[in-house]
Design an enzyme around this catalytic site. Structure first.
Site, PDB file in Angstrom:
ATOM      1  N   PHE A   1      43.552  20.831  28.078  1.00  0.00           N
ATOM      2  CA  PHE A   1      43.765  19.568  28.794  1.00  0.00           C
ATOM      3  C   PHE A   1      42.488  18.767  28.982  1.00  0.00           C
ATOM      4  O   PHE A   1      42.532  17.555  29.185  1.00  0.00           O
ATOM      5  CB  PHE A   1      44.398  19.844  30.174  1.00  0.00           C
ATOM      6  CG  PHE A   1      43.425  20.293  31.223  1.00  0.00           C
ATOM      7  CD1 PHE A   1      42.666  19.380  31.937  1.00  0.00           C
ATOM      8  CD2 PHE A   1      43.236  21.659  31.498  1.00  0.00           C
ATOM      9  CE1 PHE A   1      41.751  19.791  32.899  1.00  0.00           C
ATOM     10  CE2 PHE A   1      42.316  22.072  32.444  1.00  0.00           C
ATOM     11  CZ  PHE A   1      41.574  21.139  33.144  1.00  0.00           C
TER      12      PHE A   1
ATOM     13  N   LYS B   1      49.096  20.857  18.745  1.00  0.00           N
ATOM     14  CA  LYS B   1      49.889  21.187  19.941  1.00  0.00           C
ATOM     15  C   LYS B   1      48.958  20.921  21.126  1.00  0.00           C
ATOM     16  O   LYS B   1      48.153  21.767  21.498  1.00  0.00           O
ATOM     17  CB  LYS B   1      50.315  22.664  19.873  1.00  0.00           C
ATOM     18  CG  LYS B   1      51.572  23.028  20.651  1.00  0.00           C
ATOM     19  CD  LYS B   1      51.533  22.654  22.110  1.00  0.00           C
ATOM     20  CE  LYS B   1      50.719  23.619  22.945  1.00  0.00           C
ATOM     21  NZ  LYS B   1      50.500  23.113  24.331  1.00  0.00           N
TER      22      LYS B   1
ATOM     23  N   GLU C   1      50.085  20.380  27.603  1.00  0.00           N
ATOM     24  CA  GLU C   1      51.259  19.737  28.196  1.00  0.00           C
ATOM     25  C   GLU C   1      50.900  18.992  29.490  1.00  0.00           C
ATOM     26  O   GLU C   1      51.751  18.346  30.091  1.00  0.00           O
ATOM     27  CB  GLU C   1      52.372  20.771  28.439  1.00  0.00           C
ATOM     28  CG  GLU C   1      52.032  21.926  29.374  1.00  0.00           C
ATOM     29  CD  GLU C   1      51.316  23.092  28.691  1.00  0.00           C
ATOM     30  OE1 GLU C   1      50.364  22.847  27.911  1.00  0.00           O
ATOM     31  OE2 GLU C   1      51.685  24.255  28.973  1.00  0.00           O
ATOM     32  N   ARG C   2      49.628  19.105  29.921  1.00  0.00           N
ATOM     33  CA  ARG C   2      49.229  18.435  31.170  1.00  0.00           C
ATOM     34  C   ARG C   2      48.913  16.947  30.956  1.00  0.00           C
ATOM     35  O   ARG C   2      49.104  16.136  31.852  1.00  0.00           O
ATOM     36  CB  ARG C   2      47.982  19.079  31.753  1.00  0.00           C
ATOM     37  CG  ARG C   2      47.999  20.566  31.791  1.00  0.00           C
ATOM     38  CD  ARG C   2      48.231  21.100  33.203  1.00  0.00           C
ATOM     39  NE  ARG C   2      48.442  22.527  33.153  1.00  0.00           N
ATOM     40  CZ  ARG C   2      49.646  23.120  33.091  1.00  0.00           C
ATOM     41  NH1 ARG C   2      50.743  22.389  33.098  1.00  0.00           N
ATOM     42  NH2 ARG C   2      49.759  24.423  33.017  1.00  0.00           N
TER      43      ARG C   2
ATOM     44  N   SER D   1      41.424  28.591  27.394  1.00  0.00           N
ATOM     45  CA  SER D   1      40.881  29.678  28.215  1.00  0.00           C
ATOM     46  C   SER D   1      40.747  30.966  27.398  1.00  0.00           C
ATOM     47  O   SER D   1      41.398  31.144  26.371  1.00  0.00           O
ATOM     48  CB  SER D   1      41.815  29.910  29.408  1.00  0.00           C
ATOM     49  OG  SER D   1      43.090  30.269  28.931  1.00  0.00           O
TER      50      SER D   1
ATOM     51  N   CYS E   1      34.034  22.951  29.497  1.00  0.00           N
ATOM     52  CA  CYS E   1      33.628  24.304  29.094  1.00  0.00           C
ATOM     53  C   CYS E   1      32.123  24.409  29.001  1.00  0.00           C
ATOM     54  O   CYS E   1      31.579  25.496  28.932  1.00  0.00           O
ATOM     55  CB  CYS E   1      34.249  24.671  27.756  1.00  0.00           C
ATOM     56  SG  CYS E   1      33.562  23.699  26.420  1.00  0.00           S
TER      57      CYS E   1
ATOM     58  N   GLU F   1      35.287  32.108  35.611  1.00  0.00           N
ATOM     59  CA  GLU F   1      35.184  30.672  35.359  1.00  0.00           C
ATOM     60  C   GLU F   1      36.043  29.971  36.408  1.00  0.00           C
ATOM     61  O   GLU F   1      37.260  30.171  36.448  1.00  0.00           O
ATOM     62  CB  GLU F   1      35.710  30.348  33.955  1.00  0.00           C
ATOM     63  CG  GLU F   1      35.644  28.872  33.631  1.00  0.00           C
ATOM     64  CD  GLU F   1      36.189  28.544  32.248  1.00  0.00           C
ATOM     65  OE1 GLU F   1      37.290  29.017  31.896  1.00  0.00           O
ATOM     66  OE2 GLU F   1      35.509  27.801  31.510  1.00  0.00           O
TER      67      GLU F   1
END
Ligand code: NAD
Length: 499
Positions: free
Chosen positions: A150, A174, A177-178, A227, A282, A384
């Site tokens: 996201f 893909k 979805e957020r 993640s 990240c 994290e």
């Protein structure tokens, strides 16, 4: 009533047919802005078949013509930067200035992809023996998947996808979805740039869509960013289905502050790298490691007022330093870490909980938090957090700082602030981390270099963008050729050699 989003398959906007949807929020207001269709395995299969049908034509398109599409796309992204930034800001929450910077970093990879005729050049050895010429060429793989997170809905699809299609593959993205809207608009721009239908597809979804890609026999490669837990799963599942997989994952990035560092520069760098994008990067710095007590006091005394002065706001507030977190769950998760940090004995110098903005009371905002005296056994050090929380973990000396960095399971990025070239050089040599900054807090390499971490921050052996991305998205074919004038008569039954 929130509007329903779509997929992009074969160049067309396609409604979801699974009957499953996910809510997409405006994180500044907490309202549901739209519903994203979550694809079923059948919908993924349809997209793969559409992409597979488009692939041969695009693979056979001369590389300079593919490069022409990259040039056109570069112009379109530049022309649409404001719209793309607006779409990112509305669903992700990051500030418009920050969103524009991330779009630029994606555009950089399109620019690199413009050089694809050169990047895909083969190798030739004339007359290796017996009038035989040997040449090696790179060919695209077919339909490749890109599963993206996201936090960079434009930059990361471009990091992988621009190189995938420049190499002649068909790409199925893909997205998260957020915040899928910016990524969907990017798909429209590829069509406008002249990419043939079916070469850039966007299939929205969750685990079901990811699993369908991972199991699909006609998808030979997957690039993943997200993640570590999901990335490791994607890597193991994809490789067990004989796919090529690269997975770029979670992080806990340290910044070492040597006693000779310019402390104002170091403090400013920590603010931007720790709290920019609300820490949802990240490559965010989440641990400041001052070396020695004097450096610790100096850096903490500078950080505290700066963190207290951080300005939060919606994405379109021009003076906001950072926006909200992506979801209410993400906000609760970060708050949970703040509770844990206090329980575990760290000193909470600035508490960002309870931040509220007039007119945005239901937004997912947190102010900046700052912990001191964090030790390596605490969860706020090990995990994290992915939020606006900076931990100060004091090191006794240089070796202690290096030990901390090398003792952590994550190894995406690291930085050292110092005026001592010797110390910086020793540091870069001794740390096992993928990307290292010397007085550069966020050392994200440029598109023509490679991006990628080490240890549990990356699975697979090729890097993102740079020449290795061509290696990842192509396979090599080697031809040994001789013409009739070079052929000796008579059958030869021994192993051919050139002696
Ligand atoms: P995420 O792992 O939750 O999601 C990433 C992608 O995987 C999304 O498309 C999501 O739909 C999908 N996914 C989620 N759960 C899944 C499951 N159980 N099975 C299969 N697919 C699943 O990550 P995120 O929250 O979107 O992004 C934040 C994470 O990404 C952070 O850990 C961050 O460090 C990492 N990240 C890493 C890099 C890097 O280059 N190393 C860059 C950006 C973000």
């Amino acid at each position: 009533m929130p509007k329903d989003l779509h997929h992009i398959v074969g160049g067309a906007h396609v409604p979801g047919t699974s009957g499953r949807f996910g809510d997409v929020y405006n994180p500044a207001t907490g309202e549901v802005a739209s519903r994203v269709p979550l694809a079923s395995a059948e919908e993924v299969d349809r997209a793969v078949r559409t992409a597979a049908a488009a692939f041969p034509g695009w693979a056979a398109t001369p590389a300079p013509k593919r490069a022409a599409v990259m040039f056109a796309m570069r112009e379109l992204v530049a022309k649409n930067v404001d719209k793309l930034a607006e779409l990112i800001g509305r669903e992700h929450g990051k500030t418009l200035a920050d969103a524009r910077g991330s779009i630029q970093r994606g555009q950089d990879v399109i620019e690199f992809a413009c050089g694809i005729p050169h990047l895909m050049k083969g190798e030739l050895s004339p007359n290796v023996g017996g009038d035989i010429d040997v040449f090696s060429i790179r060919e695209p793989l077919g339909v490749v998947g890109g599963i993206t997170p996201f936090n960079f809905p434009i930059m990361i699809p471009l990091w992988m996808g621009a190189m995938a299609v420049a190499c002649g593959n068909a790409f199925i993205n893909k997205p998260s979805e957020r915040d899928p809207s910016a990524t969907l608009f990017l798909g429209d721009l590829w069509k406008e740039a002249g990419l043939p239908d079916g070469i850039w597809n966007v299939v929205n979804g969750d685990k079901e869509a990811v699993d369908a890609l991972l199991h699909h026999p006609d998808v030979p490669a997957i690039s993943f960013v997200g993640s570590t837990a999901v990335g490791e799963y994607v890597y193991r599942t994809g490789t067990s289905h004989s796919k090529r997989v690269q997975a770029f994952c979670g992080a806990k990035n340290h910044m070492i502050i040597m006693p000779d560092a310019n402390m104002d520069q170091a403090a400013d760098a920590l603010m931007g790298a720790g709290y920019g994008s609300a820490g949802e990067r990240c490559m965010a710095i989440s641990v400041a490691v001052p070396v020695g007590e004097k450096a610790a006091e100096e850096i903490v005394s500078r950080l505290k007022p700066r963190v207290q002065a951080l300005r939060i706001g919606p994405y379109n507030d021009p003076v906001a330093d950072m926006g909200p977190l992506i979801t209410s769950e993400a906000k609760r998760r970060v708050e949970g870490y703040i509770v844990n940090g206090v329980k575990e004995g760290a000193e909470l110098l600035v508490d960002g909980r309870g931040a509220s903005l007039q007119g945005y009371e239901k937004g997912f905002f947190l102010g900046g938090s700052l912990f001191d005296h964090v030790s390596t056994d605490m969860s706020i050090y090990r995990d994290e957090i992915f939020g606006p929380v900076l931990s100060v973990a004091r090191a006794r000396d240089f070796n202690d700082a290096v030990r901390m960095v090398n003792g952590h399971e994550y190894a995406n990025g690291v930085a050292i602030f110092t005026q001592d070239g010797d110390a910086a050089r020793a540091f870069a040599n001794q740390v096992d981390v993928g990307m290292i900054g010397v007085n550069v807090p966020i050392p994200v390499p440029m598109a023509f270099h490679h991006f990628g971490g080490s240890k549990r921050s990356k699975f697979g052996d090729t890097q993102m963008h740079g020449p290795q991305s061509v290696q990842f998205f192509t396979k090599m074919k080697t031809v040994s050729a001789r013409w009739p004038s070079g052929i000796r008569s008579g059958a030869q039954f021994t192993m051919p050699t050139n002696r």
